[in-house]
Enzyme design. Sequence first.
Site, PDB file in Angstrom:
ATOM      1  NE  ARG A  78      73.159  47.784  26.831  1.00 60.53           N
ATOM      2  CZ  ARG A  78      72.479  47.116  27.759  1.00 60.53           C
ATOM      3  NH1 ARG A  78      71.575  46.220  27.395  1.00 60.53           N
ATOM      4  NH2 ARG A  78      72.730  47.294  29.040  1.00 60.53           N
ATOM      5  CD  GLU A 157      66.873  44.908  25.834  1.00 55.55           C
ATOM      6  OE1 GLU A 157      67.296  44.868  27.002  1.00 55.55           O
ATOM      7  OE2 GLU A 157      66.979  45.902  25.089  1.00 55.55           O
ATOM      8  CG  ASP A 183      64.876  45.570  30.015  1.00 59.74           C
ATOM      9  OD1 ASP A 183      64.209  46.227  30.819  1.00 59.74           O
ATOM     10  OD2 ASP A 183      66.031  45.885  29.690  1.00 59.74           O
TER      11      ASP A 183
END
Length: 281
Positions: A78, A157, A183
Amino acid sequence: MSIRVGGLKPTFRDALRAAERPLIGIWVSSGSPLMAEICAGSGLDWVLIDAEHGPNGLESILAQLQAVHGYPVTPVVRVPFGEPVIIKQVLDLGAQNLLVPMVDTADQARAVVAAVRYPPRGVRGVGASLARASRWNRVDDYLAVADDTVSLTVQIETATAVENVREIASVDGVDALFVGPADLAASMGLLGQQEHPEVVAAVEHCVRVAAELGRPLGVNAFAPATAERYLAAGSPFVAVGADVALVARASEKLAEAFIGERQDDPGGKARTAPPAERPSY
């Protein structure tokens, strides 16, 4: 000596297509190659090397990719955000599978797709002869086949991303999507409430839409019951834990087992089980 594309590992895209069951993964957030290797040998299907919230730079990402390479596990990296220079650097390190956070619109998704592809299809900078990605030009025709060696997953998100999930999932070059409920909950005004019914409904909506389009959509779900819920909803891949969280909880259990009871009973009068009968962690 040259190495054909088959000499590189299959991508996360390939693994998802070939899977006969959901793929289960773990976050490696410590920045430690040793922890990455331990997780890689666990029997789980994929490991996520986290450079968004973990203490990772290029050198530590490279070390973790090298540490897990010999194991039958798919590493995903990521990046901190979908910036072309960072994506270029991480790809050149030899990362074959990228997860890009906070992709809210189809336009953002298209920009990220362009960042992972060489011209004329994209904008990835060309430095393959200097890079581990091509094994320093030992992969035959790397520039021509590079797209086949890279997979891209984008993160959903925010409430905006949920509204746009169909358009994002339809972008050519997006191989998979991944929902981050933490999130997402925050963006919905529900900070820290990943299990709130509205958050769960939003995640399950994304799972259904992605399935309709034939796009795999995974979920971050560290609580076992939550992971099982999203697997039952049809999610084809789920992250079920993180190295740092596992160590934190296990060390707390050790402290409670060996220190907590002594604080409650300093003289040891209530302790009847010998140490050999204590649970093993």
